[in-house]
Design an enzyme around this catalytic site. Structure first.
Site, PDB file in Angstrom:
ATOM      1  N   ASP A  53       0.792  -1.289  -0.167  1.00 44.76           N
ATOM      2  CA  ASP A  53      -0.098   0.055   0.001  1.00 44.76           C
ATOM      3  C   ASP A  53       0.926   1.401  -0.017  1.00 44.76           C
ATOM      4  O   ASP A  53       0.443   2.385  -0.315  1.00 44.76           O
ATOM      5  CB  ASP A  53      -0.946   0.024   1.107  1.00 44.76           C
ATOM      6  CG  ASP A  53      -0.482  -0.110   2.544  1.00 44.76           C
ATOM      7  OD1 ASP A  53       0.945  -0.017   2.699  1.00 44.76           O
ATOM      8  OD2 ASP A  53      -1.189  -0.329   3.408  1.00 44.76           O
ATOM      9  N   SER A  54       2.168   1.198  -0.059  1.00 50.15           N
ATOM     10  CA  SER A  54       3.149   2.203   0.160  1.00 50.15           C
ATOM     11  C   SER A  54       3.014   2.825  -1.413  1.00 50.15           C
ATOM     12  O   SER A  54       3.552   3.858  -1.651  1.00 50.15           O
ATOM     13  CB  SER A  54       4.663   1.618   0.265  1.00 50.15           C
ATOM     14  OG  SER A  54       4.992   0.629  -0.412  1.00 50.15           O
ATOM     15  N   ASP A  92      -0.699  -6.302  -0.288  1.00 50.08           N
ATOM     16  CA  ASP A  92      -1.312  -5.474   0.673  1.00 50.08           C
ATOM     17  C   ASP A  92      -2.951  -5.564   0.755  1.00 50.08           C
ATOM     18  O   ASP A  92      -3.435  -5.293  -0.111  1.00 50.08           O
ATOM     19  CB  ASP A  92      -0.800  -4.166   0.864  1.00 50.08           C
ATOM     20  CG  ASP A  92       0.293  -3.974   2.178  1.00 50.08           C
ATOM     21  OD1 ASP A  92       0.323  -4.856   2.919  1.00 50.08           O
ATOM     22  OD2 ASP A  92       1.162  -3.090   1.824  1.00 50.08           O
ATOM     23  N   LYS A 121      -1.100  -9.303   3.081  1.00 55.49           N
ATOM     24  CA  LYS A 121      -0.735  -9.066   4.053  1.00 55.49           C
ATOM     25  C   LYS A 121      -1.562  -8.133   4.859  1.00 55.49           C
ATOM     26  O   LYS A 121      -2.177  -7.305   3.970  1.00 55.49           O
ATOM     27  CB  LYS A 121       0.861  -8.319   3.987  1.00 55.49           C
ATOM     28  CG  LYS A 121       1.324  -7.934   5.273  1.00 55.49           C
ATOM     29  CD  LYS A 121       2.849  -7.266   4.753  1.00 55.49           C
ATOM     30  CE  LYS A 121       2.796  -6.032   4.230  1.00 55.49           C
ATOM     31  NZ  LYS A 121       2.204  -4.965   4.988  1.00 55.49           N
ATOM     32  N   GLU A 123      -1.987  -5.622   8.615  1.00 53.21           N
ATOM     33  CA  GLU A 123      -1.513  -4.987   9.784  1.00 53.21           C
ATOM     34  C   GLU A 123      -2.218  -5.048  10.918  1.00 53.21           C
ATOM     35  O   GLU A 123      -3.191  -5.055  10.969  1.00 53.21           O
ATOM     36  CB  GLU A 123      -1.266  -3.363   9.522  1.00 53.21           C
ATOM     37  CG  GLU A 123      -0.424  -3.028   8.156  1.00 53.21           C
ATOM     38  CD  GLU A 123      -0.225  -1.748   8.219  1.00 53.21           C
ATOM     39  OE1 GLU A 123       0.392  -1.102   7.170  1.00 53.21           O
ATOM     40  OE2 GLU A 123      -0.824  -0.664   8.834  1.00 53.21           O
ATOM     41  N   GLU A 190       8.378  -3.514  11.358  1.00 56.92           N
ATOM     42  CA  GLU A 190       8.946  -2.621  10.699  1.00 56.92           C
ATOM     43  C   GLU A 190       9.222  -1.354  12.000  1.00 56.92           C
ATOM     44  O   GLU A 190       8.535  -1.131  12.787  1.00 56.92           O
ATOM     45  CB  GLU A 190       7.797  -1.672   9.881  1.00 56.92           C
ATOM     46  CG  GLU A 190       8.165  -0.505   9.321  1.00 56.92           C
ATOM     47  CD  GLU A 190       7.139  -0.035   8.185  1.00 56.92           C
ATOM     48  OE1 GLU A 190       7.498   1.209   7.684  1.00 56.92           O
ATOM     49  OE2 GLU A 190       6.053  -0.746   8.032  1.00 56.92           O
TER      50      GLU A 190
END
Length: 273
Positions: A53-54, A92, A121, A123, A190
């Site tokens: 998502d970056s 993501d 993925k 979070e 991270e």
């Protein structure tokens, strides 16, 4: 014609992630968002690709990852999968896409997997463990993500290292154990202190992938634009740039501009029909 053809490297599977945890070598992962970059990655020794998502920041100019949508990630995943058919691809799950309902979460997972990912993925652990189990029970591998979780940047008060105080470190260790117990095949750590990342890595049976988490994780991940030096002034402490891409690309553009204006390019003999 030579009978010696280059050996096609087999893409990793989730079983390989586990064997790397046990026997090495370290896992290398790079983010990617487009066909051209993926084609280069496909010819490299990099183990796996994260369609992160970056991309909302480095590709779409958003200030945070909150601008990413399921459609955006799926579209980037589709392009990357076409360019890197020999790589293991993780997509993501963007902000709130796995927090609304089981149905909407699985719609998001389905869309990203159908676009070409081999895993997703997400979070955080709190409130996600049942959903992680459901996604895995549906046949989709899940990678966890702890520490600095960019989708929670507003709750964290900014992009800050996580786990420096004992109570946060204890919570991160517990979250890591719970995600592993829920069935995650790997875990991104991270921006956590190196000693904490080492403790978590040694405590878990699954591999850890670090970004700003020191050398003791099972592998490392960096954003494509960051490691190639394309991000200009973005230089956090954990980042090592492996080329000065920003200047190289700028200088190439300026060289083209100069040759066009001086009528050096195109050359009548070399570049014309």
């Amino acid at each position: 014609m030579s009978s010696h053809q280059p050996v096609k490297k087999r893409a990793l599977t989730i079983n390989d992630f586990q064997s790397r945890k046990l026997d090495g070598p370290k896992i290398s992962m790079v983010t990617c968002y487009d066909f051209c970059s993926a084609s280069i990655l496909n010819e490299s020794e990099i183990d796996c690709i994260l369609v992160g998502d970056s991309g909302s920041m480095v590709m779409h100019g958003c200030a945070t990852t909150l601008g990413a949508t399921v459609d955006m990630i799926a579209q980037h995943t589709l392009a990357v999968a076409k360019g890197a058919p020999d790589k293991f691809i993780i997509g993501d799950l963007p902000f709130c896409s796995y927090r609304k309902s089981k149905t909407r979460t699985m719609d998001a997972v389905e869309q990203i997997m159908r676009a070409g990912a081999q895993a997703v993925k997400l979070e955080g652990a709190a409130g996600n463990l049942k959903m992680v189990r459901h996604i895995i029970d549906s046949g989709v591998p899940v990678m966890g993500h702890l520490g600095l979780t960019p989708q929670s940047v507003n709750m964290l008060g900014g992009f800050k290292v996580q786990g420096r105080v004992p109570e946060v470190a204890t919570r991160l260790m517990q979250d890591a154990r719970e995600l592993a117990d829920a069935g995650c095949f790997a875990l991104v750590l991270e921006c956590v202190p190196a000693d904490l990342a080492q403790e978590i890595t040694e405590a878990l049976a699954i591999p850890t992938i670090g970004i700003g988490a020191g050398p003791h994780t099972t592998g490392q991940v960096l954003v494509w634009h960051d490691l190639l030096g394309l991000s200009g002034s973005f230089k956090p402490k954990f980042l090592k740039t492996f080329m000065n891409g920003f200047e190289l690309v700028r200088d190439a553009l300026n060289a083209f501009d100069s040759e066009v204006k001086k009528t050096v390019y195109p050359d009548l003999k070399e570049h014309c029909y």
